[in-house]
Design an enzyme around this catalytic site. Structure first.
Site, PDB file in Angstrom:
ATOM      1  N   CYS A   1     -52.970 -17.470 -20.489  1.00  0.00           N
ATOM      2  CA  CYS A   1     -51.951 -18.333 -21.067  1.00  0.00           C
ATOM      3  C   CYS A   1     -52.484 -19.767 -21.058  1.00  0.00           C
ATOM      4  CB  CYS A   1     -50.683 -18.276 -20.249  1.00  0.00           C
ATOM      5  SG  CYS A   1     -50.117 -16.612 -19.922  1.00  0.00           S
TER       6      CYS A   1
ATOM      7  N   GLU B   1     -73.284  -4.138 -25.188  1.00  0.00           N
ATOM      8  CA  GLU B   1     -72.692  -5.364 -25.702  1.00  0.00           C
ATOM      9  C   GLU B   1     -72.318  -5.212 -27.184  1.00  0.00           C
ATOM     10  OE1 GLU B   1     -71.358  -7.860 -24.583  1.00  0.00           O
ATOM     11  OE2 GLU B   1     -71.483  -9.428 -26.076  1.00  0.00           O
TER      12      GLU B   1
ATOM     13  N   GLU C   1     -63.797  -4.721 -29.601  1.00  0.00           N
ATOM     14  CA  GLU C   1     -62.778  -5.726 -29.301  1.00  0.00           C
ATOM     15  C   GLU C   1     -62.284  -6.477 -30.532  1.00  0.00           C
ATOM     16  OE1 GLU C   1     -63.846  -8.689 -26.382  1.00  0.00           O
ATOM     17  OE2 GLU C   1     -65.796  -9.019 -27.242  1.00  0.00           O
TER      18      GLU C   1
ATOM     19  N   TRP D   1     -49.567 -15.034 -22.769  1.00  0.00           N
ATOM     20  CA  TRP D   1     -50.186 -13.709 -22.872  1.00  0.00           C
ATOM     21  C   TRP D   1     -49.403 -12.860 -21.889  1.00  0.00           C
ATOM     22  CZ3 TRP D   1     -52.849 -10.297 -19.633  1.00  0.00           C
ATOM     23  CH2 TRP D   1     -53.640  -9.336 -20.262  1.00  0.00           C
TER      24      TRP D   1
ATOM     25  N   LYS E   1     -68.549  -5.635 -28.634  1.00  0.00           N
ATOM     26  CA  LYS E   1     -68.209  -6.580 -29.699  1.00  0.00           C
ATOM     27  C   LYS E   1     -67.419  -5.873 -30.794  1.00  0.00           C
ATOM     28  CE  LYS E   1     -68.577  -9.516 -28.205  1.00  0.00           C
ATOM     29  NZ  LYS E   1     -69.079  -9.868 -26.911  1.00  0.00           N
TER      30      LYS E   1
ATOM     31  N   HIS F   1     -76.832  14.323 -22.867  1.00  0.00           N
ATOM     32  CA  HIS F   1     -76.063  14.857 -21.746  1.00  0.00           C
ATOM     33  C   HIS F   1     -74.564  14.823 -22.037  1.00  0.00           C
ATOM     34  CE1 HIS F   1     -79.676  15.114 -19.345  1.00  0.00           C
ATOM     35  NE2 HIS F   1     -79.983  13.895 -19.774  1.00  0.00           N
TER      36      HIS F   1
ATOM     37  N   LYS G   1     -59.105 -15.126 -23.988  1.00  0.00           N
ATOM     38  CA  LYS G   1     -60.451 -15.645 -23.771  1.00  0.00           C
ATOM     39  C   LYS G   1     -60.810 -15.676 -22.295  1.00  0.00           C
ATOM     40  CE  LYS G   1     -64.340 -17.424 -24.958  1.00  0.00           C
ATOM     41  NZ  LYS G   1     -65.315 -16.432 -25.443  1.00  0.00           N
TER      42      LYS G   1
ATOM     43  N   ARG H   1     -56.666 -18.746 -25.967  1.00  0.00           N
ATOM     44  CA  ARG H   1     -56.620 -18.214 -24.596  1.00  0.00           C
ATOM     45  C   ARG H   1     -55.587 -17.112 -24.424  1.00  0.00           C
ATOM     46  NH1 ARG H   1     -58.652 -21.585 -20.347  1.00  0.00           N
ATOM     47  NH2 ARG H   1     -57.289 -20.345 -19.044  1.00  0.00           N
TER      48      ARG H   1
ATOM     49  N   ASN I   1     -48.794 -20.208 -15.628  1.00  0.00           N
ATOM     50  CA  ASN I   1     -49.866 -19.220 -15.800  1.00  0.00           C
ATOM     51  C   ASN I   1     -50.061 -18.540 -14.454  1.00  0.00           C
ATOM     52  OD1 ASN I   1     -50.215 -20.305 -18.309  1.00  0.00           O
ATOM     53  ND2 ASN I   1     -52.149 -21.331 -17.848  1.00  0.00           N
ATOM     54  N   GLY I   2     -50.296 -17.241 -14.464  1.00  0.00           N
ATOM     55  CA  GLY I   2     -50.520 -16.534 -13.201  1.00  0.00           C
ATOM     56  C   GLY I   2     -49.441 -15.490 -12.971  1.00  0.00           C
TER      57      GLY I   2
HETATM   58  O1  M6R Z   1     -65.363 -15.979 -18.902  1.00  0.00           O
HETATM   59  P1  M6R Z   1     -66.072 -14.748 -18.427  1.00  0.00           P
HETATM   60  O2  M6R Z   1     -67.483 -14.692 -18.857  1.00  0.00           O
HETATM   61  O3  M6R Z   1     -65.945 -14.567 -16.944  1.00  0.00           O
HETATM   62  O4  M6R Z   1     -65.305 -13.549 -19.111  1.00  0.00           O
HETATM   63  C1  M6R Z   1     -65.629 -12.223 -18.829  1.00  0.00           C
HETATM   64  C2  M6R Z   1     -65.009 -11.287 -19.832  1.00  0.00           C
HETATM   65  O5  M6R Z   1     -63.622 -11.387 -19.803  1.00  0.00           O
HETATM   66  C3  M6R Z   1     -65.505 -11.576 -21.256  1.00  0.00           C
HETATM   67  O6  M6R Z   1     -66.889 -11.513 -21.350  1.00  0.00           O
HETATM   68  C4  M6R Z   1     -64.888 -10.562 -22.245  1.00  0.00           C
HETATM   69  O7  M6R Z   1     -65.396  -9.296 -22.014  1.00  0.00           O
HETATM   70  C5  M6R Z   1     -65.145 -11.020 -23.685  1.00  0.00           C
HETATM   71  N1  M6R Z   1     -63.981 -10.816 -24.486  1.00  0.00           N
HETATM   72  C6  M6R Z   1     -66.271 -10.292 -24.331  1.00  0.00           C
HETATM   73  O8  M6R Z   1     -66.456 -10.639 -25.651  1.00  0.00           O
END
Ligand code: M6R
Length: 608
Positions: free
Chosen positions: A2, A481, A488, A74, A485, A504, A603, A27, A100-101
């Site tokens: 948030c 990775e 997500e 969020w 990508k 396997h 984010k 965020r 937030n939290g």
């Molecule tokens: O800010 P951070 O690098 O600690 O974040 C870690 C993950 O939340 C972040 O890499 C997330 O997986 C991204 N959405 C990947 O694109």
């Protein structure tokens, strides 16, 4: 996750709050709201969905006032509707809170407050804070907030206003980032510097257990005993241009295209050519100390965890120190073998990820020395780690991490070089790595210049329901990775696997509808991955291959190919990840997905 922004000063607050919220939208963004002192009391406007909807509401019924707070949400407690959006107000309407939290004892507090006649109208834990502050209020807002927070368990970054003790904002932090922005006759509070960067670059970061009492003329930082704390003012050197799209359709595309510069920025001034090593001022470790560790643990989440896996291979290959990579969320609840002879490297773009921060604190508690590889300057991990390496990738706004990933790998390379040269890496081999690194920005640019080829491949596969990504050695984390990508931002199910593991299990999935992305540059395991390509083709899978030269062994076995420049095996992940970022981006755009703000994601994941 948030976002919080607050303003107190001579200007009308709502446009500043809306502007700040828009910059925070990346965020967390299922609903938003503002509360402003309108002269008669606290007026609150909230809306589900994007900030634009809140903005439209405010345009039809503007609030006039110069002190206010805003929030993008969020959802954690309760669905993302208008009622649950922040700010939340106390029962008598005099107090508004953004939070937030997570308040862990919200149910206990709620029962207690209900017993005293308070009625709850939302599903959120935050409403508890608003009523609790009303219950504690005796004319001075900060005193009431202190009394309330003594009763609260959990994590919070909060900003509070009151129509009785008006013209001030009280903010408090425990586990969720907050800062005060210092202007001329005006002050801000925010959870993220991007919210206020258009107005000031002077900020004071709150640490856990600290509160800020902010009005037009000044600010005070106190603890929960009301004792004053003196804090340093930090200067932010990010440009506004860096948090704007600058002609690109999306932040993600802009950030992918920035990589020649961001990779260079990570290396800038840190490579010592004559000694074939690196110079890392922020490690806060002498060479002797660096040589004294028995083992290294790297902990991170998501994309940062993928760069950690590459770091493991780099350090073990070049520096010959045992490395273990752990998901931060698992590390913190295990009983890991970590002591004062362990170096714990913590990787985080945001520097605020709750699990990563907790893992770092756990490693410290066990006596380990901690190093943060972080992008956001002044973030909690950056401040709490014993030393670190800023990756200097600049603000990353797109939720899908791209430029931070490549810069994290470069930072790990710099660290590895330093450690390996102190151990037994030869000058010649070190120099080969240095020269390879220096060539990276130009090589990334060559890939980006051919983005159209990836767009054409995306066109062919945009309707696929599943993808498999396969790689070996240094490129196994690249496969992970690439799959992350794609899933997500396009919502296509995608799995990353070490290529040989395919037989396997995942091989059962392969048919003529299954796209399989092979990360298969010409490296030391190329011959091995060739057999895996043949296995997929024998089952009519559709092969997309990232290669680095013409490969007779793959003739007739590849449906779509994208060639990247050749480099050392250990540098290949940096180049190979770029076409996969582009592939995910173009597929997502073609499917009409919201690339910069994918559903359900935020984010910076500041809750556990
Ligand atoms: O800010 P951070 O690098 O600690 O974040 C870690 C993950 O939340 C972040 O890499 C997330 O997986 C991204 N959405 C990947 O694109």
């Amino acid at each position: 996750m948030c976002g919080i922004v607050g303003y107190v000063g001579p200007r009308v607050a709502t446009p500043l709050l809306i502007e700040g919220l828009k910059r925070l939208e990346y965020r967390g963004y299922d609903s938003a709201g503002v509360a402003v002192m309108n002269g008669a009391g606290v007026e609150t406007v909230k809306e589900s969905g994007k900030i634009a909807r809140l903005e439209a509401l405010l345009a039809s019924a503007p609030i006039h006032g110069t002190t206010g707070i805003g929030h993008t949400r969020w959802a954690t407690h309760g669905p993302p509707n208008q009622t649950n959006a922040h700010p939340h107000t106390s029962q008598d309407g005099t107090i508004a809170v953004v939070h937030n939290g997570i308040i862990e004892n919200a149910n206990v507090l709620k029962k207690m407050l209900e017993g005293r006649g308070y009625k709850f109208t939302t599903d959120t834990d935050t409403e508890v804070i608003a009523h609790l502050i009303q219950e504690c209020f005796d004319g001075v807002l900060e005193d009431a907030v202190i009394e309330a927070l003594w009763q609260v368990e959990g994590t919070y970054g909060i900003a509070v206003i009151s129509s009785v003790d008006s013209h001030k904002i009280v903010a408090a932090r425990k586990g969720s980032p907050l800062l005060v922005g210092l202007g001329e006759d005006e002050h801000f509070v925010a959870s993220d510097v991007s919210a206020i960067l258009a107005h000031t670059r002077q900020v004071v970061y709150l640490d856990d257990g600290e509160m800020a009492v902010v009005d037009r003329n000044g600010y005070r930082i106190i603890d929960l005993n009301a004792t004053e704390i003196s804090k340093k003012v930090a200067h932010i050197d990010w440009d506004l241009g860096q948090i704007e799209r600058g002609g690109f359709a999306h932040f993600m595309l802009k950030e992918i295209f920035e990589q020649p510069q961001t990779v260079e920025n990570t290396m800038r001034g840190r490579l010592l050519l004559d000694e074939a090593t690196s110079k890392l001022g922020g490690l806060n470790l002498t060479d002797e100390e660096l040589l004294s560790f028995n083992n290294i643990v790297i902990t991170a989440c998501g994309t940062s965890w993928h760069s950690a896996l590459i770091g493991e291979s780099l350090i073990e290959e070049l520096a010959r120190v045992p490395v273990e990579v752990e998901y931060a969320s698992e590390f913190r609840y295990r009983n890991p073998i970590v002591d004062e002879r362990t170096l714990c490297i913590v990787i985080s773009q945001s520097g605020e990820t709750a699990d990563t921060l907790a893992a770092m604190r756990e490693a410290k508690r066990r006596g380990a020395r901690t190093l943060g590889i972080v992008n956001v300057v002044g973030s909690t991990i950056a401040r709490e780690s014993d030393g670190g390496i800023y990756i200097h990738a600049g603000p990353e706004i797109g939720v899908a991490s791209t430029k931070a990933f490549t810069s994290q790998v470069v930072a790990l390379l710099l660290f590895t070089l330093k450690l390996a040269r102190l151990r037994d890496l030869s000058y010649l081999r070190g120099r080969e790595v240095v020269d390879g690194m220096l060539a990276l920005p130009g090589q990334i640019q060559q890939i980006l210049d051919r983005a159209q080829e990836i767009e054409n491949i995306a066109e062919e596969f945009k309707r696929a329901s599943n993808f498999l990504y396969l790689g070996r050695g240094y490129n196994f984390p690249v496969a992970l990775e690439g799959a992350l990508k794609l899933k997500e931002i396009s919502y296509i199910h995608a799995e990353g696997y070490p290529a040989a593991e395919m037989k396997h299990g995942p091989i059962a999935l392969i048919d003529d509808l299954m796209p399989v992305v092979f990360v298969a540059p010409h490296d030391s395991v190329f011959d091995k991955i060739t057999s895996n390509v043949h296995e997929v083709k024998a089952r009519k899978g559709r092969v997309i291959a990232i290669t680095s030269r013409e490969e007779p062994a793959l003739e007739g076995k590849i449906d779509y190919e994208f060639r990247i420049p050749e480099t050392m095996d250990l540098l290949m992940p940096i180049l190979a990840s770029v076409p996969l970022q582009l592939l995910a981006y173009y597929v997502a755009v073609m499917r009409g997905a919201n690339v910069d703000q994918p559903r359900n994601l935020a984010k910076s994941v500041t809750v556990e």
